[in-house]
Enzyme design. Structure first.
Site, PDB file in Angstrom:
ATOM      1  N   GLU A  54      -0.701  -9.194  -0.465  1.00  0.00           N
ATOM      2  CA  GLU A  54      -2.052  -9.396  -0.183  1.00  0.00           C
ATOM      3  C   GLU A  54      -2.871  -9.474  -1.655  1.00  0.00           C
ATOM      4  O   GLU A  54      -3.678 -10.328  -2.080  1.00  0.00           O
ATOM      5  CB  GLU A  54      -2.942  -8.336   0.462  1.00  0.00           C
ATOM      6  CG  GLU A  54      -2.059  -8.467   2.075  1.00  0.00           C
ATOM      7  CD  GLU A  54      -2.611  -7.170   2.834  1.00  0.00           C
ATOM      8  OE1 GLU A  54      -2.850  -7.242   4.010  1.00  0.00           O
ATOM      9  OE2 GLU A  54      -2.534  -6.124   2.138  1.00  0.00           O
TER      10      GLU A  54
ATOM     11  N   GLU B 213       4.333  -4.992   7.197  1.00  0.00           N
ATOM     12  CA  GLU B 213       3.454  -3.793   8.030  1.00  0.00           C
ATOM     13  C   GLU B 213       3.760  -3.241   9.483  1.00  0.00           C
ATOM     14  O   GLU B 213       4.163  -2.261   9.829  1.00  0.00           O
ATOM     15  CB  GLU B 213       2.129  -4.236   8.014  1.00  0.00           C
ATOM     16  CG  GLU B 213       1.464  -4.089   7.010  1.00  0.00           C
ATOM     17  CD  GLU B 213       1.327  -5.438   5.692  1.00  0.00           C
ATOM     18  OE1 GLU B 213       2.138  -6.244   6.311  1.00  0.00           O
ATOM     19  OE2 GLU B 213       0.660  -5.362   4.895  1.00  0.00           O
TER      20      GLU B 213
ATOM     21  N   GLY C  81       0.634  -5.093   0.872  1.00  0.00           N
ATOM     22  CA  GLY C  81      -0.625  -4.902   0.013  1.00  0.00           C
ATOM     23  C   GLY C  81      -0.297  -5.723  -1.368  1.00  0.00           C
ATOM     24  O   GLY C  81      -1.295  -6.368  -2.009  1.00  0.00           O
TER      25      GLY C  81
ATOM     26  N   ALA D 191       0.981  -0.892   0.031  1.00  0.00           N
ATOM     27  CA  ALA D 191       0.051   0.128   0.066  1.00  0.00           C
ATOM     28  C   ALA D 191       0.915   1.045   0.030  1.00  0.00           C
ATOM     29  O   ALA D 191       2.057   1.380   0.360  1.00  0.00           O
ATOM     30  CB  ALA D 191      -0.894  -0.028   1.356  1.00  0.00           C
TER      31      ALA D 191
HETATM   32  N1  COA Z   1       4.557   3.108  -0.826  1.00  0.00           N
HETATM   33  C1  COA Z   1       4.689   4.192  -1.357  1.00  0.00           C
HETATM   34  N2  COA Z   1       6.072   4.382  -1.975  1.00  0.00           N
HETATM   35  C2  COA Z   1       6.880   3.055  -2.265  1.00  0.00           C
HETATM   36  C3  COA Z   1       6.483   2.023  -1.606  1.00  0.00           C
HETATM   37  C4  COA Z   1       5.342   1.958  -1.056  1.00  0.00           C
HETATM   38  N3  COA Z   1       5.080   0.825  -0.343  1.00  0.00           N
HETATM   39  N4  COA Z   1       7.473   0.965  -1.732  1.00  0.00           N
HETATM   40  C5  COA Z   1       8.527   1.879  -2.400  1.00  0.00           C
HETATM   41  N5  COA Z   1       7.942   2.894  -2.814  1.00  0.00           N
HETATM   42  C6  COA Z   1       8.784   3.978  -3.561  1.00  0.00           C
HETATM   43  C7  COA Z   1      10.052   4.545  -2.785  1.00  0.00           C
HETATM   44  O1  COA Z   1       9.413   5.847  -1.741  1.00  0.00           O
HETATM   45  C8  COA Z   1      10.619   5.547  -3.830  1.00  0.00           C
HETATM   46  O2  COA Z   1      10.066   6.620  -4.230  1.00  0.00           O
HETATM   47  P1  COA Z   1      11.029   7.710  -4.606  1.00  0.00           P
HETATM   48  O3  COA Z   1      11.938   7.275  -5.495  1.00  0.00           O
HETATM   49  O4  COA Z   1      10.021   9.024  -4.881  1.00  0.00           O
HETATM   50  O5  COA Z   1      11.709   8.263  -3.140  1.00  0.00           O
HETATM   51  C9  COA Z   1      10.546   4.435  -5.048  1.00  0.00           C
HETATM   52  O6  COA Z   1       9.119   3.595  -4.632  1.00  0.00           O
HETATM   53  C10 COA Z   1      11.739   3.014  -5.261  1.00  0.00           C
HETATM   54  O7  COA Z   1      11.843   2.706  -3.781  1.00  0.00           O
HETATM   55  P2  COA Z   1      13.243   2.474  -3.273  1.00  0.00           P
HETATM   56  O8  COA Z   1      12.716   2.369  -1.714  1.00  0.00           O
HETATM   57  O9  COA Z   1      14.140   3.617  -3.579  1.00  0.00           O
HETATM   58  O10 COA Z   1      13.847   1.250  -3.780  1.00  0.00           O
HETATM   59  P3  COA Z   1      14.686  -0.036  -3.106  1.00  0.00           P
HETATM   60  O11 COA Z   1      15.022  -0.792  -4.326  1.00  0.00           O
HETATM   61  O12 COA Z   1      15.804   0.824  -2.545  1.00  0.00           O
HETATM   62  O13 COA Z   1      13.848  -0.804  -2.001  1.00  0.00           O
HETATM   63  C11 COA Z   1      12.027  -1.825  -1.440  1.00  0.00           C
HETATM   64  C12 COA Z   1      12.804  -1.694  -2.359  1.00  0.00           C
HETATM   65  C13 COA Z   1      10.758  -2.620  -1.839  1.00  0.00           C
HETATM   66  C14 COA Z   1      12.793  -2.991  -0.506  1.00  0.00           C
HETATM   67  C15 COA Z   1      11.412  -0.568  -0.579  1.00  0.00           C
HETATM   68  O14 COA Z   1      10.881   0.328  -1.573  1.00  0.00           O
HETATM   69  C16 COA Z   1      10.590  -0.807   0.464  1.00  0.00           C
HETATM   70  O15 COA Z   1      10.869  -1.292   1.583  1.00  0.00           O
HETATM   71  N6  COA Z   1       9.152  -0.608   0.386  1.00  0.00           N
HETATM   72  C17 COA Z   1       8.246  -0.552   1.163  1.00  0.00           C
HETATM   73  C18 COA Z   1       7.792  -1.911   1.460  1.00  0.00           C
HETATM   74  C19 COA Z   1       6.534  -1.841   2.636  1.00  0.00           C
HETATM   75  O16 COA Z   1       6.536  -1.889   3.539  1.00  0.00           O
HETATM   76  N7  COA Z   1       5.361  -2.210   2.095  1.00  0.00           N
HETATM   77  C20 COA Z   1       4.183  -2.454   3.058  1.00  0.00           C
HETATM   78  C21 COA Z   1       3.432  -1.170   2.882  1.00  0.00           C
HETATM   79  S1  COA Z   1       2.229  -1.399   4.212  1.00  0.00           S
END
Ligand code: COA
Length: 260
Positions: free
Chosen positions: A114, A134, A111, A66
């Site tokens: 999910e 989460e 999400g 999400a």
């Molecule tokens: N919501 C909003 N934005 C997200 C996102 C999310 N769940 N996951 C990634 N993004 C965005 C990042 O903020 C970034 O945006 P920006 O370039 O404008 O800063 C872009 O996507 C790329 O992500 P980034 O974190 O730079 O990539 P990465 O390869 O370093 O890491 C992940 C990848 C998936 C490990 C990391 O993005 C992450 O942990 N995301 C969140 C996962 C999460 O907690 N999901 C559950 C949400 S309830």
């Protein structure tokens, strides 16, 4: 012009639906949830569509969860509504009367997992990582993660993934029963399309009967589930496809199903 957040494309009888926010790793905000719901409604209503494949745009993610930026400012009531919005869409996918395959091409987190779990089958690239992170955000899964993971992989795996928030690789996800198959990333699309074509050539009303048996019968007591299965079994005797399938076997030829 801004790109649509969800794309739909037909490859014969297979509709490919793609979450299209690659710069945000396909994170699900309210507009994307609604666009997905619309795309699946359209797929459900189009008789030419026999199977749906769901995936994420770009090389890195199926869906990374999400949208955290959008969630940060929500009130409790808005949070509940956001969860219900996602849950309604995902339940619609889960109860779609045609098979839905998640092509898990990268991160499927929160999400994203999910969303993959409400699909009927999940094929993952060997580079994929899945989890319910989460807890790392002070959150609880909100789009059905605690419920569908429990049903798919059991209590031990659900509690481990949800309580620790640690993502697992595709091989471990396969071991836990979260995904059906893991294939080399370069072969993912071909593998999924071959499976989709196989399902697209099967009898649509029998596929629907099987999905109904598992979706509804599977949540009942065994007696009710068995009665439901027997009713579905009887129902397919009203179809031309059942006559065709059995006749084709007896005549040693390949059946041709028309969904009637
Ligand atoms: N919501 C909003 N934005 C997200 C996102 C999310 N769940 N996951 C990634 N993004 C965005 C990042 O903020 C970034 O945006 P920006 O370039 O404008 O800063 C872009 O996507 C790329 O992500 P980034 O974190 O730079 O990539 P990465 O390869 O370093 O890491 C992940 C990848 C998936 C490990 C990391 O993005 C992450 O942990 N995301 C969140 C996962 C999460 O907690 N999901 C559950 C949400 S309830």
């Amino acid at each position: 012009m801004t790109e649509p957040v969800v794309l739909s494309q037909d490859r014969g009888p297979v509709r490919v639906i793609t979450v299209n926010r690659p710069d945000k790793l396909n994170a699900l905000d309210a507009d994307t949830l609604d666009a997905l719901h619309d795309a699946f409604r359209a797929a459900a209503g189009d008789e030419a569509v026999r199977v749906v494949v769901l995936t994420g745009a770009g090389p890195k993610a199926f869906v990374a969860g999400a949208d955290i930026a959008r969630m940060n400012a929500l009130t409790p009531v808005q949070g509940r509504d956001f969860a219900l919005r996602g849950q309604r869409m995902m339940r619609f996918v889960e109860t779609l009367p045609k098979p839905v395959i998640a092509m898990v091409n990268g991160f499927a987190l929160g999400g994203g997992l999910e969303l993959a779990m409400c699909c009927h089958l999940r094929i993952a690239a060997d580079t994929a990582r899945v989890g319910q992170p989460e807890i790392n955000l002070g959150l609880v899964p909100g789009f059905g993660g605690s419920q569908r993971l429990l049903r798919l992989a059991g209590r031990a795996a659900t509690l481990e993934l949800c309580l620790t928030g640690t993502a697992v690789d595709a091989a471990r996800a396969l071991q836990l029963g979260i995904v059906n198959r893991v294939v080399p990333a370069a072969e993912l699309e071909a593998e999924v399309m071959a499976l989709a074509d196989q399902l697209a050539s099967a009898a649509p009303l029998a596929l629907r009967g099987i999905l109904d048996c598992v979706n509804f019968g599977g949540e009942c007591a065994i007696e009710e589930g068995l009665a439901y299965e027997a009713a579905q079994f009887g129902l397919v005797f009203s179809t031309d496809d059942m006559r065709e399938g059995t006749a084709a076997f007896l005549e040693r030829r390949k059946p041709v199903f028309h969904g009637r």
